[in-house]
Design a protein around this motif. Structure first.
Motif, PDB file in Angstrom:
ATOM      1  N   ARG A 103      77.148  46.259  23.931  1.00  0.00           N
ATOM      2  CA  ARG A 103      77.704  45.998  25.261  1.00  0.00           C
ATOM      3  C   ARG A 103      77.190  47.062  26.206  1.00  0.00           C
ATOM      4  N   LEU A 118      77.329  41.700  28.019  1.00  0.00           N
ATOM      5  CA  LEU A 118      78.805  41.745  27.958  1.00  0.00           C
ATOM      6  C   LEU A 118      79.335  42.131  26.585  1.00  0.00           C
TER       7      LEU A 118
ATOM      8  N   LYS B 121      72.883  38.455  19.157  1.00  0.00           N
ATOM      9  CA  LYS B 121      74.221  38.128  19.688  1.00  0.00           C
ATOM     10  C   LYS B 121      74.417  38.801  21.039  1.00  0.00           C
ATOM     11  N   THR B 125      74.772  37.340  25.359  1.00  0.00           N
ATOM     12  CA  THR B 125      75.804  37.674  26.348  1.00  0.00           C
ATOM     13  C   THR B 125      75.207  38.403  27.551  1.00  0.00           C
TER      14      THR B 125
END
Lengths: 360, 136
Positions: A103, A118, B121, B125
């Motif tokens: 993130r 995110l 992954k 995002t």
């Protein structure tokens, strides 16, 4: 005079037996394992590791189980266990620039190099209770995958520093003080404050960080960058004499950017506050970075007006294991202390009555 | 060593089964569990500070003329001892190539694959901003 009081052994043993029964809960329900806690209550485990100041997921999960989910009690258990282990040495400083980022977000640049990712975040969830999660509802669909590039993710603060708009943190290799060896001493330098806050209570730091936003201390912060992911740990075993990679730790880092008016020597520029905590915990990393910046007020020649700028207030009270020890010790027998208070109060009241010509 | 440090004892045993048996080793030290103090840097690149401790396990073994050492995060004594034994065996000319082929390379590939999956992954995002410009 110290008067020891004996007795209560049976009551204590029975209380502990009842505690064990309560911990287990309704025997109709399957017993939870530490491994399930480590996997499925991972953020609670992260918090216990941080406040217990010991990174070990399995031990933190066990501590949570033993403490019936009481995070502060679990941190206390972890600290106590940690005290039984020898210290092998100090690692090299973690290079968060080499993080495998899960993130990374910035509130200051939309299109920063490396982009915004995110990751597994609660942000943008609707905060509606999901009743389907109440029972066992099987496996969620796998998280989508996308082809990953190799674009590097430089720290935002480095980008600002290149323009001369950001105060640089002086990179020295001075041996930092160690709270676990020497205890708190004042004036505390920034390294000591960061160590104290890294193990500090999340709620306490959150409240203090919030207070700086509400006007207790002049701050106008922006999140320069938050990043979370695994960082390799380098350690030099004395047996080898050279550095080896001993595994990864997951950490969350927050760079908070603040205005600074400048002074006679320094032009106006941005300054930064820094937060680094184990696991995924950006609430604490953000709060820590706000308080770190507030604590730098003196060094930057700002007026000291607020609790968050007071290093003794912040650092002496941010450790929840210490705080709970002193608060909770009040419930232990103080019969003799209290007896002396009673005697003193009776005497004072008798004199008070006598002064008014009353018979006590 | 970075590969052995990230492999569980079970994974090490599983891959050792595909290699010639390791000669017996003698424990010189450990395996014993203790703590390493992790450090960070203020601002990510400034003055070092002590962050907090992590559990670690170390082991030193001898195997014939070779010495092996491992320090790994966590409390797995079997992992540390196996890693130290493999570290020693990798210094023996006859064993190096088969151990690299049977243990190190497949573990490295598995760890790379796990990292690549995490990266994919994360990539899914990634935010692609678009700006809406109202023109009248």
């Amino acid at each position: 005079m110290y008067v020891s009081v004996k007795g209560g052994e049976q009551a204590i043993a029975n209380a502990h037996a009842w505690l064990a029964e309560r911990r287990r809960g309704d025997a109709e329900q399957p017993e939870i394992t530490a491994a399930q806690i480590a996997e499925q209550l991972g953020l609670a485990v992260d918090r216990v590791m941080a406040e217990g100041a010991c990174l070990d997921r399995d031990l933190a999960a066990l501590a949570l189980k033993q403490a019936r989910g009481d995070g502060t009690e679990a941190a206390f258990l972890l600290r106590a266990y940690r005290n039984t282990l020898p210290r092998f040495g100090y690692t090299a400083p973690l290079d968060t620039g080499a993080m495998q980022v899960q993130r990374r977000v910035s509130a200051t640049y939309k299109d920063l190099p490396g982009g915004q990712v995110l990751g597994p975040s609660f942000d943008y969830t609707h905060r509606l209770l999901d009743v389907a999660l109440a029972g066992q509802n099987g496996e969620p669909p796998p998280a989508p995958l996308a082809e990953a590039g190799v674009e590097p993710m430089p720290r935002v603060t480095g980008m600002l520093a290149q323009e001369g708009l950001m105060a640089r943190d002086t990179a020295s290799d001075a041996e930092p003080p160690d709270l676990t060896r020497e205890g708190l001493r004042f004036p505390a330098n920034r390294a000591l404050a960061l160590q104290a806050m890294a193990r500090g209570d999340e709620g306490f730091l959150l409240a203090l960080g919030y207070s700086t936003q509400r006007g207790y201390g002049n701050s106008h912060p922006f999140v320069g960058e938050i990043r979370m992911g695994a960082v390799p740990v380098e350690f030099t075993p004395p047996e080898l004499g050279f550095a080896i990679d001993i595994g990864d730790v997951v950490v969350t880092e927050c760079q908070m950017v603040n205005q600074f008016a400048g002074n006679a020597e320094t032009p106006p520029q941005f300054t930064r506050g820094y937060g680094l905590v184990p696991g995924q915990n950006e609430r604490k990393a953000m709060a820590m970075s706000l308080v770190d910046r507030a604590l730098r007020a003196k060094e930057l020649g700002e007026e000291l007006t607020a609790p968050a700028q007071d290093a003794e207030f912040v650092l002496y009270h941010c450790d929840n294991v210490e705080s709970t020890g002193f608060v909770e010790h009040l419930k232990l027998p103080h019969y003799v202390d209290f007896q002396s208070e009673l005697e003193k109060l009776r005497g004072i009241r008798a004199r008070w009555a006598a002064d008014r010509g009353e018979t006590p | 060593m970075s590969i052995l440090a990230r492999a569980s004892a079970d994974a090490l045993r599983e891959h050792l089964a595909d290699a010639p048996p390791l000669p017996a080793h003698t424990r010189l030290k450990g395996p014993d569990t203790g703590l390493v103090m992790l450090r960070g840097r203020a601002g990510g690149d400034g003055t070092p500070f002590n962050l907090m401790e992590a559990t670690a396990t170390r082991c030193t073994v001898s195997m014939g003329q070779a010495m092996g050492h491992a320090t790994v995060l966590g409390r797995d004594a079997a992992q540390a001892e196996l890693a130290a034994a493999i570290d020693a065996a990798l210094q023996l000319p006859d064993l190096r190539a088969p151990l690299l082929a049977a243990v190190i390379e497949p573990l490295a590939a598995a760890q790379d694959a796990a990292r690549a999956e995490t990266a994919r992954k994360a990539e899914a995002t990634r935010v692609n901003f678009f700006t809406m410009v109202a023109m009248r």
